[in-house]
Scaffold this active site. Structure first.
Site, mmCIF file in Angstrom:
data_model
loop_
_atom_site.group_PDB
_atom_site.id
_atom_site.type_symbol
_atom_site.label_atom_id
_atom_site.label_comp_id
_atom_site.label_asym_id
_atom_site.label_seq_id
_atom_site.Cartn_x
_atom_site.Cartn_y
_atom_site.Cartn_z
ATOM 1 C CB SER A 98 42.426 37.834 40.547
ATOM 2 O OG SER A 98 42.401 37.914 41.962
ATOM 3 C CE1 TYR A 120 38.049 39.491 46.776
ATOM 4 C CE2 TYR A 120 40.121 38.855 45.759
ATOM 5 C CZ TYR A 120 38.827 38.548 46.137
ATOM 6 O OH TYR A 120 38.320 37.302 45.892
ATOM 7 C CB THR A 146 35.294 40.986 44.772
ATOM 8 O OG1 THR A 146 35.671 40.600 43.457
ATOM 9 C CG2 THR A 146 34.685 39.805 45.509
ATOM 10 C CE LYS A 223 33.350 37.234 40.952
ATOM 11 N NZ LYS A 223 33.831 36.766 42.255
ATOM 12 C CG HIS A 247 33.787 34.376 46.322
ATOM 13 N ND1 HIS A 247 34.013 35.730 46.330
ATOM 14 C CD2 HIS A 247 35.010 33.806 46.142
ATOM 15 C CE1 HIS A 247 35.318 35.965 46.196
ATOM 16 N NE2 HIS A 247 35.947 34.807 46.067
#
Lengths: 354, 354, 354, 354
Positions: A98, A120, A146, A223, A247
């Site tokens: 992540s 992100y 994402t 995603k 999510h």
């Protein structure tokens, strides 16, 4: 394993892991959407040992499963992402780091696992480029962007808990230590939400995705797609895969369960990119159900955190090993010799359940 | 009767009988699939006494019911299969002897009941042939081959209980006494599953079934079919009947309920073989519902074991007698003079129930 | 907020607010009809800050929401309608004054909010005309005629409570003080129902509505329509909007939920008038679901009374502010830049829930 | 009223009244089939006072309701059928006398109510003719033949209770006093069931009905029809009405709810005979739902017994009066000026309830 994790974790960390947005209706709907699907087995197909191996966005994997990017894994176990990545390597499946990982991407990559990097998009565009460059340099096998966090939804458990990170945990890829908004406890807000709001770029568009596509030669995974029109848009900008996801019920409450969205996304992309799925996968039978509805593979989120909390690398390994055993058994019981056969299974929706 | 059985049996034996695989979702779904069907009675058909007799795979039976092959019946009552077969003879219905029966086929056959033999194909091909030869010599009326056990599913109750056979019970048709894997208690496994895994042939195919078909002139029943394509395959290799079954919820968890699968199997076989059903039958009304959806008859599993546990031959007889009474009443109340009329009953699925 | 209101209010007032008719089946159905709708978000639409503003029957509003006309708001807070209207003004949304308001229309209008006047046609036709004239003179922006109260349904809680108004609360627009039937407590009836039965004109027809339409130049809103044929009739007499409503489950028990009626009403009116909705709206996500199914906006009833009871103008403001926050978040999470975009969202009905 | 009755009655009498056959699944399904129907009201139809009067099989009635034939009403109140018939007369609705009434038909007829006579065809054909003759002579307005009791179903509550009639109650139309099988208490059976089995003719056919049709000039009502093919047969032998009924869930358990059967029966009879309905009616809204689905009227069973038990004629009157009030209110709220308008109401099935 879930119960073991619940005992080990501080209540507010448990809530951070387990909780969703609003009334948590979407979380319940995600599970119901798996439970309502009945599989129709085939018999006498001659399968002795089901082969669970899969190729996910170019990465060979022992299971049609990757570990989902979840933030701050050191919250649940001091070894955090390093332990989980080692378990992924042992299980032979990709590990998705992540943007908000609590260990640094370069350290996790050193685990030897097949690493994908989850991005992100940040307000700081230079930082985005730096992260992508680092992903490429550390040998990441895919870039997963994402797209369902234009803002972080109100997660009531975290707000009630005034949830904030402990000093020893921080977003190691974007901050250099504790001291960000994510650590400033407030009675009326989740500090983590305040932090992401400050850091993440709002107002992203498909044009931004197209720019990212041009910037890197890594396989691109989008995603957080549910509407088939968006899945089509992902194909159009050259994505290699989409992840059908809500999510894990942590964004829009009242959102369509991803298992309900899956079939129309599969039709829409028409084989022009891969379709992965997350949000609600808890067992090997769940994985097989997703494959039967047309997914190429799934991402596994909360169960990994349960295993990590309960027993670090070993606990995570147990979770993955059990999942593999369950999947192998379910494939054998349905006559699927390999993951490709699973898409030919018929299913029926049982409306009287849930 | 179920409650009487629960009191009589050791907990781990009760779990072995009652349990299913995984979350036991399929067991619940099997029942819901019966409950959701509403029958639409006919009136003034002139029926005084409903005739419940049926011809199942060439065997004349007083009810459209056969006793399902369940393993190790001596676990629940010391007379085991002998008592159950005597009750079947008294009730005038076929008794299916399991490969894993705890009495020998030849002894059970001596009860005078109409016996069918159920075959799990073993790794030892010579033993398979020996069993089939014995079935023919002892006057069995049909050979039923179970095709939904490419492996034995993880039944969590048995695993938790470390379930193993008591020394006085063994697979009398394939072992000569206690001492097999089925008796070696382990903390982490069901000894019975370990035993079947060692004994049963994996990787069976329709070619193997075709070989069996050629080997015996007995009527051939293929047990464990849900997908209509497989029912069609059974017709193609010359099967006389298929049993629509999910093994009573003991194999794939998340499997289609057999009552949901029944109508499309009936359409697929197009009258070219008989269609039987099991998994969830608990009452005479359930039998009638299966007939109304096109089954020729049903197999009865757990209720027989309840009766056997509670009262041996007499208890089993009580179960069968009550089932007959219920079926006769339900047929009379729906205006069915014979079992053939039942297939003309209309039904409606009530989606708001369950 | 609901819990705070419950603590503050006398039990019989709470029952008056919360209760519905009969078994309160319709109230439960209203909620289920919201919960069963899943929204399908769009992503990467470039939306940074969702614009929640709407134009409702010619009134510009900061949210696609108006405060529903509910009777006797001074029952729940001594400032009553004045406080609620001030909160509406602060929130920038229309406030609908009930014929049965416990403050006078002219006083409420002085709050500076955008006021719509809700008319229950009275037996006294002169009084009707007087009320309409006053609505025009006090600057009301719309006239909303409620058509689903040919009689007041039996609300069992009120009957059991022998509910009557306290002396300090009366229908300020039609009575000059306490002393009407609404104040005469009886063991066997709701005094409020007795009062409305005496005051309201029975037997209204579309002809009466057409007369009203001719009498005023204010935009005309017909509240309480569910059957698409009636929605069409409203268009035909020149209505500017219909409110799809079952009176919050307070009239016919066993009535269709308004969210179920909405899509066919939208089709029937074919854009020739606006479609609003009430009955069951509790959150910003609910508002967005109504917009996604074709509503132009919603009316908010009980939540306003909860806020008013709990904290007067401030409590009401909190409710409206939270609703706005939730709606803005939900719009952003579904990629809706403005309320018009919401109607292009896809939805799915989840039948296994509720 | 139901609760008052439960307190007053001996437990075994309560069970006799309330109970159904088998698992009482059909009783629950009957209620769910009402609850799942949502009515869609019409507005502004100009209706002031809804006219609930109806013409049922030639009898003018103040409500579209007749009192269902239930056996042995003196079990629940010492005045039995006499009290109930007087309440029916007061309410202006037909009272149906059961063959198994505990007062004599001639005495009940003397109450002045509009009486219909319900016939169970007896083995003793002379007695059947005698009963029909008496029905004609005592001024009965219709003959209702019950066709769904080819045998009396196993009602487990009665069997467990060893239910038998008290000496002071007997089948006054067919027995001359106590002493029949219905009074012989047994541990293993319902004495009432034994009695009916001895008395009722089995094996009835449409030919028998045609004979009855020829024998009497009274309007003929065929009670207990669910399959539309049987409704058509009733038309063909000249029936004036059919009652769509599953005997209140007291015969086939697992039977289609009558509200589910109603629409296809209405289509099948094509207006060539009247369609009535029973099984599950509990309120005026339920009556309106039945009318909306095409019934001409309903029969009311258990609620009458509750009222009778709780308060004799007065209690029954209260039940009927409340039902009338509820129906009038529901008709007004849906804009129905008369019972004929109700059939034009739209309905929707809410699948998420129940």
């Amino acid at each position: 394993m879930r119960e073991r994790a619940r005992k080990v974790l501080a209540p507010e960390v448990w809530d951070f892991v387990e909780g969703g947005s609003g009334t948590e209706f979407t979380i319940a709907a995600n599970r119901a959407a798996f439970d309502e699907i009945a599989l129709i087995p085939r018999v006498l197909t001659g399968v002795i040992a089901a082969d669970t191996s899969a190729r996910l966005v170019g990465t060979e994997a022992a299971l049609p499963v990757a570990i989902a990017p979840t933030a701050y894994q050191r919250l649940v176990h001091h070894d955090g992402e390093l332990a989980a990545a080692r378990a992924a390597r042992a299980a032979g499946i990709p590990y998705v780091v992540s943007t908000l990982s609590s260990c640094r991407l370069e350290d996790i990559s050193a685990s030897g696992a097949d690493i994908w990097f989850q991005l992100y998009c940040l307000r700081d565009q230079a930082k985005n480029h730096e992260l992508i460059d680092k992903a490429e340099k550390t040998g990441c096998r895919a870039l997963m962007v994402t797209v369902d966090v234009p803002l972080m939804a109100r997660r009531l458990r975290d707000i009630r808990n005034g949830f904030a990170l402990r000093p020893e945990v921080w977003a190691a890829n974007i901050d250099s230590g504790p001291g960000s908004e994510a650590h400033r406890k407030a009675d009326w807000a989740s500090a983590v939400a305040v932090h992401t709001s400050a850091a993440f770029a709002p107002g992203l568009s498909w044009r931004d995705l197209a720019d990212l596509r041009r910037r890197t030669s890594l396989p691109l995974v989008v995603k957080g797609v549910l509407d088939p029109r968006d899945a089509r848009a992902a194909v159009d900008i050259g994505a290699d895969a989409v992840v059908v996801s809500n999510h894990g019920g942590r964004q829009l409450d009242g959102c369509q369960p991803s298992m309900r969205a899956l079939p129309s996304v599969v039709v829409a992309v028409n084989g022009e990119c891969e379709v992965l799925l997350d949000s609600g996968v808890r067992s090997g039978v769940d994985v097989l159900k997703a494959l039967a509805l047309g997914a190429r593979g799934v991402l596994l989120g909360r169960p990994v955190l349960w295993g990590l909390a309960a027993g670090g690398e070993d606990g995570t390994g147990e979770v993955l090993s059990l999942l593999g055993t369950e999947l192998r058994e379910a494939m054998t019981l349905t006559g699927c010799g390999d993951v490709a056969s699973a898409s030919a299974l018929r299913t029926e929706r049982l409306k009287t359940h849930g």
